[in-house]
Scaffold this motif. Structure first.
Motif, PDB file in Angstrom:
ATOM      1  N   UNK A 108      12.224 133.315  13.728  1.00 56.14           N
ATOM      2  CA  UNK A 108      12.825 134.365  12.900  1.00 56.14           C
ATOM      3  C   UNK A 108      11.815 135.433  12.521  1.00 56.14           C
ATOM      4  N   UNK A 109      10.577 135.009  12.311  1.00 57.89           N
ATOM      5  CA  UNK A 109       9.518 135.982  12.025  1.00 57.89           C
ATOM      6  C   UNK A 109       9.337 136.926  13.216  1.00 57.89           C
ATOM      7  N   UNK A 110       9.379 136.363  14.422  1.00 57.34           N
ATOM      8  CA  UNK A 110       9.283 137.197  15.619  1.00 57.34           C
ATOM      9  C   UNK A 110      10.428 138.185  15.721  1.00 57.34           C
ATOM     10  N   UNK A 111      11.631 137.743  15.366  1.00 61.20           N
ATOM     11  CA  UNK A 111      12.796 138.634  15.392  1.00 61.20           C
ATOM     12  C   UNK A 111      12.605 139.798  14.428  1.00 61.20           C
ATOM     13  N   UNK A 112      12.072 139.513  13.232  1.00 61.52           N
ATOM     14  CA  UNK A 112      11.842 140.584  12.241  1.00 61.52           C
ATOM     15  C   UNK A 112      10.815 141.589  12.778  1.00 61.52           C
TER      16      UNK A 112
END
Length: 497
Positions: A108-112
């Motif tokens: 999810x951090x990568x998506x952000x």
């Protein structure tokens, strides 16, 4: 004068009275958490609610529910920097053994970073870390590949996708991605090899343009191939790089000894009669294409053509014969069933099997037989000549036929292997020898699908690569730089211009 919302004054007052006399951090954290919900739901102040949750976490870092709430609040506020900081804090407080939670947070951090901040390098770091935790994640693989293309790292994108594909060469999606990447790099020959695998071997429905591309550069007939390999290409490009050199060296010595022993004291005419008639002596419309195929294949590979002998009693089209000179037995009945592409594959494969490095694989095709030969070689190399009157038939055969210089060379090889504590994995060597020969066959066939269809006619023994292993290895090789260099060397590649 500043106007104050009565609700804000009431909540501030409530906060002061609720917390001023409570010295327990966990209770304070719980009250702040509850107050945050009130502030968000009743007052509608997401920023203030987030600040209260931050205070709650400072008092009680174990409150995972506060993190979940903060993720939602910072998303609502579109405060992406604060959200990424929050994710990282949550990661710092997560056990390294909690793979599922860590994976979800990193992903999810990568998506952000990718979608909200447009920070491709940091997003790449995240998706790499997520794949380290879950290597089979298709979503992270696709996202990472897209980002590598965006930042202009096409070489890394190709290497990454190849590595993914090598874990499962029969997977369709990575193959499609690799095809697209090859086109982006204008490596059209490798793109053709990928579409060849997709369209036939993996049975993917191709677009009209892909069909035109595939058919437009169909494999070249051997007589039309303009180039030939240099001698050094045999070691550098065709022999499998993991082929155990110790086993190869032992077999290079003892296999000719066994052949010599089996030929025995029979005269040349008798030995020649046992081999069967030469194919050239029975030259017909059926036999001429076989002769022509082996001659062309030998020229392309830069190797000597074998003697071709007719054998009507075989269950497969070709086999290597025990003979003084490199000889292949041919079953006319079975060869009639083969396409020209299959003939080209077999010519390449059997010419390769006749080379000293691989001849042991051809004459001892089963792993038990090969193990017996290696064991006998080690025994005679480590035994004193005074006790050479004991041993099994193979030991006796080797001892009687081996020449002094051959024995000394064998002794030195085995001595060095024992000193290094080498483990001679004969089964693995046999598989890699088979795949080395298949690589030569593939080069001449020009298509994985043609090679796959030809392989159906071969005998298969216990301990050999399974059909899935064989096909997977051949696909990996077909999409490698090594194979691309071989195709360019003989002039059958699709031009990259």
């Amino acid at each position: 004068m500043l106007a104050l919302d009565p609700q804000h004054i009431h909540v501030h007052d409530h906060t002061f009275h609720a917390l001023s006399h409570d010295n327990d951090p966990k209770r304070k954290a719980q009250k702040l958490f509850s107050l945050s919900e009130v502030v968000h739901d009743k007052v509608g102040d997401a920023r203030w609610a987030a600040d209260l949750l931050g205070e709650s976490l400072a008092l009680d870092p174990s409150r995972l529910d506060a993190f979940e709430r903060l993720f939602a609040l910072y998303t609502e506020l579109q405060d992406w920097d604060a959200l990424t900081h929050c994710y990282r804090e949550r990661l710092d407080r997560t056990s390294v053994d909690d793979i599922e939670v860590r994976y979800a947070l990193i992903h999810q951090l990568g998506v952000v970073y990718r979608e909200k901040l447009g920070d491709a390098p940091r997003a790449l770091e995240c998706f790499k870390a997520a794949l380290a935790l879950k290597p089979d994640s298709d979503e992270d693989r696709k996202l990472m590949c897209e980002l590598l293309v965006i930042v202009g790292e096409l070489d890394e994108a190709v290497d990454f996708t190849r590595n993914v594909m090598e874990r499962n060469p029969l997977a369709v999606e990575p193959m499609k991605e690799l095809y697209t990447l090859f086109l982006r790099k204008r490596h059209f020959d490798s793109a053709w090899c990928a579409i060849d695998v997709l369209g036939d071997t993996l049975a993917v429905k191709l677009t009209h343009e892909q069909e035109r591309f595939l058919v437009g550069y169909s494999p070249m007939a051997l007589e039309a191939v303009p180039g030939r390999l240099l001698p050094e290409a045999w070691d550098s490009h065709i022999l499998h790089p993991d082929l155990d050199p110790t086993i190869t060296s032992i077999l290079r010595i003892v296999v000719p000894v066994v052949v010599r022993a089996k030929m025995g004291s029979r005269g040349r005419r008798e030995r020649d009669d046992d081999l069967g008639g030469r194919l050239a002596e029975e030259q017909t419309d059926t036999t001429y294409p076989i002769l022509r195929t082996f001659l062309d294949a030998s020229e392309i590979l830069g190797l000597s053509p074998p003697d071709l002998r007719v054998n009507h009693g075989m269950s497969s089209p070709f086999s290597v014969a025990i003979a003084e000179n490199p000889t292949v037995h041919v079953s006319i009945e079975h060869v009639r069933e083969l396409s020209s592409g299959s003939r080209a594959y077999f010519a390449g494969k059997y010419i390769a099997l006749l080379q000293p490095e691989l001849l042991g694989r051809a004459l001892f095709p089963t792993v038990p037989a090969l193990k017996s030969l290696i064991s006998s070689a080690v025994r005679i190399a480590t035994s004193h000549s005074g006790i050479w009157n004991t041993g099994d038939d193979l030991d006796i055969c080797l001892r009687q036929a081996i020449l002094p210089d051959e024995f000394e060379a064998l002794r030195q090889i085995v001595k060095a292997a024992l000193a290094m504590g080498s483990l001679l994995d004969v089964g693995r060597w046999s598989k890699l020898a088979e795949m080395s020969a298949a690589r030569a066959g593939l080069l001449l066939a020009g298509s994985v699908d043609v090679a796959r269809r030809a392989n159906v006619y071969e005998p298969h023994y216990l301990g050999e690569p399974t059909s899935g292993e064989w096909l997977s290895d051949l696909i990996s090789f077909a999409l490698s730089d090594t194979y691309a260099e071989l195709r360019a060397a003989i002039g059958v590649n699709v031009p990259n211009g």
